[in-house]
Design an enzyme around this catalytic site. Structure first.
Site, PDB file in Angstrom:
ATOM      1  CB  THR A  15      47.422  37.205  19.008  1.00 47.93           C
ATOM      2  OG1 THR A  15      48.770  36.544  18.957  1.00 47.93           O
ATOM      3  CG2 THR A  15      47.317  36.537  16.813  1.00 47.93           C
ATOM      4  CB  SER A  58      52.516  37.820  26.464  1.00 46.27           C
ATOM      5  OG  SER A  58      52.053  36.467  25.910  1.00 46.27           O
ATOM      6  CD  GLN A 272      57.675  16.213  34.338  1.00 46.18           C
ATOM      7  OE1 GLN A 272      57.669  15.325  33.538  1.00 46.18           O
ATOM      8  NE2 GLN A 272      59.134  16.575  35.038  1.00 46.18           N
TER       9      GLN A 272
HETATM   10  N1  ASP Z   1      52.985  34.959  20.800  1.00 45.17           N
HETATM   11  C1  ASP Z   1      51.644  35.686  20.969  1.00 45.17           C
HETATM   12  C2  ASP Z   1      51.913  36.931  22.329  1.00 45.17           C
HETATM   13  O1  ASP Z   1      51.617  35.919  23.625  1.00 45.17           O
HETATM   14  C3  ASP Z   1      51.004  34.936  21.302  1.00 45.17           C
HETATM   15  C4  ASP Z   1      49.144  35.347  21.319  1.00 45.17           C
HETATM   16  O2  ASP Z   1      49.107  36.359  21.688  1.00 45.17           O
HETATM   17  O3  ASP Z   1      48.239  34.461  21.073  1.00 45.17           O
HETATM   18  O4  ASP Z   1      51.821  37.610  23.113  1.00 45.17           O
END
Ligand code: ASP
Length: 341
Positions: A15, A58, A272
């Site tokens: 992100t 990611s 868990q």
């Molecule tokens: N979907 C994004 C990622 O993991 C979420 C983030 O970066 O906060 O690349």
């Protein structure tokens, strides 16, 4: 070299570097590099260099990407005093765990960070996390892989994503933070990992054929036995209840234990419940777990347990050696001393 300290920022995506497409969905952008070049260099009296190794969400990460980062750090190790890795939050805990095992005898910081909002967004936490990370890479004295989020530094292989909304997105359930950043940098030196004697090197061998099986009421384990017998799986992590409780009379479970033992497939047990320790000897219903030689993850996160088992299977040929590696404390991933308050 001009005598100043030097930091390498390694971009992998997430992100942090994203922007909206026409449908309003976030996708990796390519604006962050220039933005960082213009803003960061004026803030630090240090040489800060950026490389773009990857630019992906990611959730698309696979073990091959962990290896790529480890190799990149190895290639650049002698030229930098510390490394900052910009990474998506979704799988950051897995990558941090993998790097903590792959980068052996680290003697400088490797700080992973990301953000909840893209750098472009006016309320973004990206710049704050990056500035904190560079500060920590320059001045903390850490000699390990860490995750930095929301002014807090966690041991990488102890960290977990806990929140997809709040800026306080990470925690480390069984090991208190290494550093808090307020108006100063509060270093909890007694929690730092001590550098092991030896020269820095990487070992990126791993085996990807490991699965996680979460326990739930009604689960039938027979399918997993078929996978073991057909050699489709080389290692298993069972995510059990509470303190590692495995109801041994569950359909197909004892058969799975027997097939795993016959095929030298190690089974590690984590919980868990992220906070606390696995204790396979606590309840009668779990007694077969001990009988079949299952490996307790003690207080390791599920992420660290999975990655450690992949690495153990990549490095060692015999089940005894795999178990020894899993039981040992390789990079501070599990408790073998008081984690300190
Ligand atoms: N979907 C994004 C990622 O993991 C979420 C983030 O970066 O906060 O690349």
């Amino acid at each position: 070299m001009d005598g100043r300290k030097s930091i390498l920022i390694i971009h992998t995506g997430g992100t942090f570097v994203m922007e909206s497409n026409e449908q309003g969905q976030l996708k990796p952008g390519d604006y962050a590099f220039d933005y960082i070049d213009h803003t960061i260099n004026t803030l630090f009296d240090a040489k800060i260099v950026q490389t773009r190794l990857l630019n992906i969400d990611s959730s698309l990460f696979r073990p091959v990407h962990w290896v790529k980062i480890a190799e990149h750090i190895n290639d650049n190790y002698d030229n930098f005093d510390g490394f900052v890795i910009i990474h998506g939050t979704d799988t950051m805990a897995y990558t941090a765990s993998a790097l903590s095992f792959m980068l052996k005898n680290l003697d400088r910081p490797v700080v992973m960070t990301g953000s909840q909002l893209p750098l472009k967004n006016r309320r973004s936490d990206a710049l704050m996390n990056l500035v904190d990370s560079i500060e920590v890479a320059l001045y903390s004295g850490l000699k390990e892989v860490a995750v930095l989020f929301n002014h807090t530094v966690f041991r990488g292989n102890r960290a977990k994503k806990k929140d997809s909304w709040d800026f306080d997105a990470f925690y480390s359930p069984n090991y208190n933070p290494l550093i808090k950043l307020g108006i100063g940098m509060e270093k909890k030196l007694h929690r730092y990992l001590e550098k092991k004697p030896g020269v820095f090197e990487i070992d990126t061998r791993l085996c990807e054929e490991v699965i996680i099986i979460p326990f739930f009421p009604g689960i039938d384990f027979s399918t997993f036995s078929i996978m073991v017998r057909n050699k489709k799986v080389k290692g298993i992590v069972i995510e059990a209840y509470g303190s590692g409780n495995i109801p041994s009379d569950n359909p197909g479970l004892e058969e799975l234990f027997k097939d795993a033992a016959a095929n030298s497939v190690p089974i590690a047990v984590c919980s868990q419940s992220p906070i606390g320790k696995v204790n396979l000897g606590l309840y009668e219903v779990a007694s077969k777990a001990e009988y079949y030689g299952l490996i307790s993850s003690v207080d390791m996160t599920t992420e660290a347990t999975l990655v450690k088992l992949m690495i153990a299977l990549g490095r060692y040929q015999t089940i005894e050696k795999v178990k020894k590696f899993m039981i040992g404390n390789i990079a501070g991933e599990k408790d073998d001393r008081d984690a300190g308050k």
